[in-house]
Design an enzyme around this catalytic site. Structure first.
Site, PDB file in Angstrom:
ATOM      1  N   SER A   1       0.796  -1.225   0.000  1.00  0.00           N
ATOM      2  CA  SER A   1       0.000   0.000   0.000  1.00  0.00           C
ATOM      3  C   SER A   1       0.829   1.276   0.000  1.00  0.00           C
ATOM      4  O   SER A   1       0.392   2.289  -0.533  1.00  0.00           O
ATOM      5  CB  SER A   1      -0.956   0.002   1.187  1.00  0.00           C
ATOM      6  OG  SER A   1      -0.256  -0.175   2.396  1.00  0.00           O
TER       7      SER A   1
ATOM      8  N   HIS B   1      -4.962  -3.134  -3.090  1.00  0.00           N
ATOM      9  CA  HIS B   1      -4.504  -2.196  -4.125  1.00  0.00           C
ATOM     10  C   HIS B   1      -4.269  -2.868  -5.473  1.00  0.00           C
ATOM     11  O   HIS B   1      -3.800  -2.221  -6.403  1.00  0.00           O
ATOM     12  CB  HIS B   1      -3.234  -1.475  -3.652  1.00  0.00           C
ATOM     13  CG  HIS B   1      -3.438  -0.722  -2.388  1.00  0.00           C
ATOM     14  ND1 HIS B   1      -3.909   0.575  -2.362  1.00  0.00           N
ATOM     15  CD2 HIS B   1      -3.289  -1.088  -1.093  1.00  0.00           C
ATOM     16  CE1 HIS B   1      -4.018   0.974  -1.101  1.00  0.00           C
ATOM     17  NE2 HIS B   1      -3.656  -0.013  -0.318  1.00  0.00           N
TER      18      HIS B   1
ATOM     19  N   LYS C   1     -11.339   1.208  -2.395  1.00  0.00           N
ATOM     20  CA  LYS C   1     -10.214   1.737  -3.178  1.00  0.00           C
ATOM     21  C   LYS C   1     -10.622   1.794  -4.648  1.00  0.00           C
ATOM     22  O   LYS C   1     -11.449   2.617  -5.003  1.00  0.00           O
ATOM     23  CB  LYS C   1      -8.980   0.933  -2.846  1.00  0.00           C
ATOM     24  CG  LYS C   1      -8.543   1.360  -1.428  1.00  0.00           C
ATOM     25  CD  LYS C   1      -7.609   0.507  -0.702  1.00  0.00           C
ATOM     26  CE  LYS C   1      -7.442   1.129   0.694  1.00  0.00           C
ATOM     27  NZ  LYS C   1      -6.888   0.202   1.670  1.00  0.00           N
TER      28      LYS C   1
HETATM   29  C1  LIG Z   1      -6.845   0.034   2.978  1.00  0.00           C
HETATM   30  C2  LIG Z   1      -6.318  -1.311   3.286  1.00  0.00           C
HETATM   31  C3  LIG Z   1      -6.986  -2.146   4.177  1.00  0.00           C
HETATM   32  C4  LIG Z   1      -8.155  -1.678   4.964  1.00  0.00           C
HETATM   33  O1  LIG Z   1      -9.292  -1.617   4.190  1.00  0.00           O
HETATM   34  P1  LIG Z   1     -10.506  -0.678   4.656  1.00  0.00           P
HETATM   35  O2  LIG Z   1     -11.656  -1.188   3.894  1.00  0.00           O
HETATM   36  O3  LIG Z   1     -10.106   0.712   4.311  1.00  0.00           O
HETATM   37  O4  LIG Z   1     -10.639  -0.878   6.136  1.00  0.00           O
HETATM   38  C5  LIG Z   1      -6.508  -3.424   4.343  1.00  0.00           C
HETATM   39  N1  LIG Z   1      -5.416  -3.840   3.692  1.00  0.00           N
HETATM   40  C6  LIG Z   1      -4.719  -3.062   2.861  1.00  0.00           C
HETATM   41  C7  LIG Z   1      -3.503  -3.590   2.180  1.00  0.00           C
HETATM   42  C8  LIG Z   1      -5.151  -1.763   2.635  1.00  0.00           C
HETATM   43  O5  LIG Z   1      -4.463  -0.966   1.834  1.00  0.00           O
END
Ligand SMILES: *Cc1c(COP(=O)(O)O)cnc(C)c1O
Length: 391
Positions: free
Chosen positions: A176, A204, A236
């Site tokens: 991330s 991602h 995302k």
């Molecule tokens: C953003 C993210 C999460 C958390 O997801 P949310 O739905 O925002 O709680 C988990 N793992 C990774 C790798 C992330 O980038």
């Protein structure tokens, strides 16, 4: 009772204090804050779907039919047709037998790791894994073994003569804060050799890489046998909110019985699931969004190369500019903001100490001209001495 003000003061002194900006409009290439418009390179809305008219319509229509709140947890009375249909579509999308919705990715990771492992088991984690994977490991009570980032050799050494109990290898698919990919084929081979689970959090990767945006596992051609536990997030590239776990029948049934972050929480609004179904369809079908993203990233990297910027080895929309010192990262972010450009200064503990950075992210909503504006702004703020350069 400890004095919180001292702790807050220390955070300020270390340039680690965090504060929020208040947006007064939708997510997009430009965002509105305090009556000003900024060109933003810090969202995870990679495909530009967060404010898509079809998603908005789907949300509105479903709210008319289902109301707003789901009213209960999934296992009580809150599991609607929209949730169920989305799960079936996510299973088909990920080429897995089943998928299960969670309210957030953070909760999915806590729930899955803690449901699969217990005291006496071991979880192996990449050093740069997302905080929620690490927290899942801690919550489970299993032994936590971290390995050097993206280093399959280091993981293999950790597994030699491993302790008894179950073993689970957990990794981000696309990291991330760095934007690089985990060496998934090598991790899968190690998992198989040692009888360990491989769990890939592709928050991602989904929507962004692979055929139809099927993520890093599809990119490497790895299926259910190699990666039995897959996590995806919906906030995302899909531009909505929530998360899912995809895997085999028994995995999903186990999570329904045992994952506490699934059982003891209210289901997300059905209308959100309805909007996500539209988003999933657009993300799969509209290949031009991924092509555009790739073109923007290529343009940025070429321009950054000419400026001599120290980018990391990444070909995903996450293009961090490594700065090192937290104070300098904050000063650069502030200088960019004065030029109308928003990029967050990412500091410890989100990233390791000494690796503060500007996490630049691209979206299919950006134009080439906007990338050029970013490059011009970077050239000018980097040419100018910053307050912390004398430190
Ligand atoms: C953003 C993210 C999460 C958390 O997801 P949310 O739905 O925002 O709680 C988990 N793992 C990774 C790798 C992330 O980038």
């Amino acid at each position: 009772m400890k004095d919180l003000s001292i702790q807050l003061q220390q955070l300020r002194a270390q340039n680690l204090y965090r504060s929020r900006r208040v947006l007064t409009g939708p997510q997009g290439a430009e965002v509105a804050i305090d009556g000003h418009r900024y060109l933003a390179f810090c969202s995870n809305d990679y495909l530009g779907l967060a404010n898509h008219p079809e998603l908005i319509r789907a949300l509105q229509t479903a709210a008319g039919r289902y109301g707003v709140g789901s009213g209960a947890a999934h296992l009580v009375n809150g599991h609607s047709h929209e949730h169920h249909a989305l799960e079936e579509e996510l299973a088909e999308f990920t080429d897995r037998p089943r998928a299960l919705l969670f309210s957030t990715g953070y909760m999915a990771n806590l729930g899955v790791v803690a449901a699969l492992l217990e005291r006496g088991d071991t979880v192996y984690e990449d050093r740069l894994n997302h905080a929620s994977l690490l927290d899942g490991g801690l919550l489970s009570g299993a032994r936590l073994r971290r390995y050097v980032h993206a280093d399959a050799q280091a993981l293999a050494q950790r597994l030699v003569g491993r302790e008894g109990g179950e073993a689970l290898i957990a990794t981000d698919g696309v990291f991330s804060m760095d934007g690089d990919l985990a060496p998934l084929p090598a991790l899968a081979a190690i998992a198989r050799e040692h009888g360990a689970w491989l769990m890939v959090d592709d928050a991602h990767g989904f929507g962004v890489i692979g055929r139809e945006g099927k993520g890093s596992l599809d990119h490497y051609g790895l299926g259910l046998a190699e990666a039995p536990v897959v996590i995806g997030t919906l906030g995302k590239a899909f531009g909505v909110a929530g998360a899912f776990v995809a895997g085999g029948e028994e995995l999903i049934e186990t999570l329904i019985q045992k994952a506490r972050t699934y059982i003891f929480t209210t289901a997300a609004p059905p209308a959100l699931a309805a909007a996500t179904r539209v988003s999933l369809r657009l993300a799969r079908q509209e290949e031009w969004r991924r092509e555009k993203l790739r073109a923007l990233v290529r343009r940025f990297r070429a321009g950054a190369g000419q400026l001599g910027l120290s980018l990391l080895e990444s070909w995903t929309p996450i293009q961090p500019l490594l700065v090192g010192d937290s104070g300098r990262a904050v000063a650069l972010s502030e200088a960019l903001r004065e030029r109308g450009i928003l990029i967050g200064a990412i500091r410890p503990p989100t990233v390791p100490v000494g690796t503060a950075r500007l996490r630049i992210t691209f979206s299919a909503a950006h134009s080439e001209q906007q990338v050029d504006r970013l490059l011009d702004a970077l050239a000018s703020v980097l040419a100018r001495p910053l307050p912390t350069d004398s430190l």
